[in-house]
Design an enzyme around this catalytic site. Structure first.
Site, short mmCIF file in Angstrom:
data_model
loop_
_atom_site.label_atom_id
_atom_site.label_comp_id
_atom_site.label_asym_id
_atom_site.label_seq_id
_atom_site.Cartn_x
_atom_site.Cartn_y
_atom_site.Cartn_z
N ASP A 11 0.87 -1.17 0.00
CA ASP A 11 0.00 0.00 0.00
C ASP A 11 0.91 1.22 0.00
O ASP A 11 1.61 1.48 0.97
CB ASP A 11 -0.90 -0.02 1.24
CG ASP A 11 -1.76 1.23 1.37
OD1 ASP A 11 -1.66 2.12 0.50
OD2 ASP A 11 -2.54 1.32 2.34
N GLY A 103 18.62 -6.01 -0.72
CA GLY A 103 18.84 -7.30 -1.36
C GLY A 103 17.66 -8.24 -1.33
O GLY A 103 17.59 -9.18 -2.12
N ASN A 104 16.72 -8.03 -0.41
CA ASN A 104 15.54 -8.88 -0.30
C ASN A 104 14.42 -8.04 0.28
O ASN A 104 14.62 -7.31 1.25
CB ASN A 104 15.85 -10.09 0.59
CG ASN A 104 14.75 -11.14 0.54
OD1 ASN A 104 13.58 -10.86 0.77
ND2 ASN A 104 15.13 -12.37 0.24
N LYS A 132 -7.52 -5.19 4.10
CA LYS A 132 -8.07 -4.95 5.43
C LYS A 132 -8.10 -6.20 6.30
O LYS A 132 -9.01 -6.42 7.07
CB LYS A 132 -9.47 -4.34 5.35
CG LYS A 132 -9.54 -3.06 4.53
CD LYS A 132 -8.67 -1.97 5.12
CE LYS A 132 -8.82 -0.65 4.34
NZ LYS A 132 -8.20 -0.68 3.00
N TYR A 228 1.54 0.79 14.86
CA TYR A 228 0.50 0.50 13.88
C TYR A 228 0.79 1.23 12.57
O TYR A 228 0.89 2.44 12.52
CB TYR A 228 -0.89 0.90 14.40
CG TYR A 228 -1.95 0.59 13.37
CD1 TYR A 228 -2.28 -0.74 13.10
CD2 TYR A 228 -2.58 1.58 12.64
CE1 TYR A 228 -3.21 -1.07 12.13
CE2 TYR A 228 -3.52 1.27 11.67
CZ TYR A 228 -3.83 -0.05 11.43
OH TYR A 228 -4.75 -0.37 10.46
N LYS A 231 -2.92 -2.78 8.10
CA LYS A 231 -3.05 -4.23 8.15
C LYS A 231 -2.19 -4.85 7.05
O LYS A 231 -1.82 -4.20 6.08
CB LYS A 231 -4.52 -4.63 8.02
CG LYS A 231 -4.89 -5.81 8.90
CD LYS A 231 -4.48 -5.61 10.35
CE LYS A 231 -4.68 -6.89 11.17
NZ LYS A 231 -4.10 -6.78 12.49
N GLN A 241 -5.99 -28.24 -10.03
CA GLN A 241 -6.18 -29.34 -11.00
C GLN A 241 -4.99 -30.30 -11.04
O GLN A 241 -3.89 -29.96 -10.61
CB GLN A 241 -6.45 -28.80 -12.40
CG GLN A 241 -7.56 -27.76 -12.51
CD GLN A 241 -8.97 -28.34 -12.33
OE1 GLN A 241 -9.89 -27.63 -11.98
NE2 GLN A 241 -9.12 -29.62 -12.56
N TYR A 347 -0.55 -1.99 19.47
CA TYR A 347 -0.09 -0.84 18.71
C TYR A 347 -1.18 0.20 18.50
O TYR A 347 -1.17 0.96 17.55
CB TYR A 347 0.47 -1.31 17.36
CG TYR A 347 1.62 -2.28 17.54
CD1 TYR A 347 2.81 -1.86 18.12
CD2 TYR A 347 1.49 -3.61 17.17
CE1 TYR A 347 3.86 -2.74 18.31
CE2 TYR A 347 2.54 -4.50 17.36
CZ TYR A 347 3.72 -4.06 17.92
OH TYR A 347 4.75 -4.93 18.11
#
Length: 365
Positions: A11, A103-104, A132, A228, A231, A241, A347
């Site tokens: 986000d 790097g990651n 959410k 916080y 989310k 399959q 939080y």
């Protein structure tokens, strides 16, 4: 040669609060990913969004946790963040917890689900993207897909599914993992998976040969940031399959809008509503939580599709039920079980309230 699917989300800005990612952000991501495809880093890609999260679906030959692929996604989100800031979008760059790539992408904010496999003669894959809610939102549907014969008839009648699957489960609090087999350890597995805020499914493999079946992003933003942020809004990759549950068995668990943590300020329980991608705009109380499902065929590392799996009138009743559950839960206001339990409110303002009232608490007689 094996194919790798990487789904990386973040986000980085939204219109009118937390409702939807602006098209200009997706366009900027498209520019970055197109360049990566032209230079051979990626074979193919598809960009979508679920609510305010941009989801980058990428195929390549580089294996999991490849630095160039992760760098590409990071660059896309960084560039999109600059666009978001120029438009003064809400929460611009909120999921990016660092200024520099190391790097990651793991631990840097964005969620990441990946899997590598040798393509079958026909290889259907379904990508699920949530908004959410938290990674544990996939616990119940994935269990039903790969371990519940009342959902997946193939576990009973298809010899290629009959021996079951192994579940790799992460403890996101203690940063440990355990692998458990079904049906043998079903009850023990459920004892963990029921704690959706702590124990989350990371990967699922077929027991017969260890073939990868599903992969989930398990990043917990608040645990990484220490406050916080938002989310986690997880993504999942599920193969269907021919040795795996049928596509219809893969989407069937979402017909039940089960309760998940998240919703407003990440602090409320609500139903997970399966919607078409065009309806993935959580507005009521910033929700209720949404999930979309995009179905692809993988052909020589290229994406064929997608089909919008929940753009189907047979899910209308599920959406109606989710709305009814949302109405019921909202009537609780700030009380549990709508609001998350206190140990999940670390939080939020709750610790500050308790600290302020500390001297006023007295021992009971």
């Amino acid at each position: 040669m094996k194919t790798t699917i990487s789904v990386i989300k973040a986000d980085v800005g939204s219109v009118a609060g937390h409702a939807v990612a602006h098209e200009a952000l997706k366009k900027k991501c498209d520019e970055i990913l197109a360049e990566a495809r032209d230079t051979g880093i990626l074979e193919d890609y598809y960009i979508t969004n679920c609510g305010d999260d941009i989801d980058l679906i990428m195929t390549h030959r580089n294996g999991e946790e490849n630095e160039e692929v992760h760098q590409t996604a990071w660059n896309a989100f960084r560039e999109a963040t600059e666009v978001a800031r120029g438009l003064k979008l809400y929460g611009a760059g909120q999921d990016l917890l660092s200024d520099t790539f190391s790097g990651n992408i793991k631990g840097m904010g964005p969620g990441c689900a990946e899997m590598e496999f040798k393509e079958r003669p026909s290889d259907p894959v379904i990508i699920f993207c949530c908004d959410k809610t938290e990674p544990g939102a996939f616990n119940l549907p994935l269990f039903r897909m790969f371990a519940d014969p009342f959902n997946t008839a193939g576990l009973v009648i298809d010899p290629t599914l009959h021996n079951g699957y192994e579940f790799e489960v992460f403890d996101v609090v203690e940063h440990k993992k355990v692998t458990m087999a079904c049906p043998d350890e079903m009850y023990d597995l459920l004892a963990l998976l029921g704690s959706i805020s702590r124990y989350v499914i990371k990967k699922i493999h077929r027991r017969d040969d260890g073939e990868i079946a599903a992969s989930v992003s398990t990043e917990r933003l608040n645990l990484m940031a220490g406050k916080y942020i938002g989310k986690d809004d997880p993504v999942a990759i599920v193969r269907a399959q021919s040795g795996f549950p049928a596509a219809g068995e893969v989407v069937e668990p979402f017909a039940f809008p089960h309760l998940v943590g998240g919703w407003m300020r990440g602090s409320h329980n609500g139903p997970l509503m399966p919607v078409a991608q065009r309806d993935a705009t959580p507005v009521r109380f910033d929700g209720p939580p949404r999930v979309i499902g995009l179905g692809f065929q993988i052909a020589d590392c290229k994406l064929v599709g997608p089909i919008d799996m929940f753009d189907d009138p047979s899910f209308d009743r599920s959406r109606q039920l989710a709305s009814e559950i949302a109405e019921y839960m909202r009537r609780h206001g700030p009380f549990e079980p709508h609001r998350l339990p206190s140990d999940e409110m670390e939080y939020t303002s709750l610790p500050g309230v308790l600290e302020k009232l500390g001297d006023r608490f007295e021992d009971m007689d």
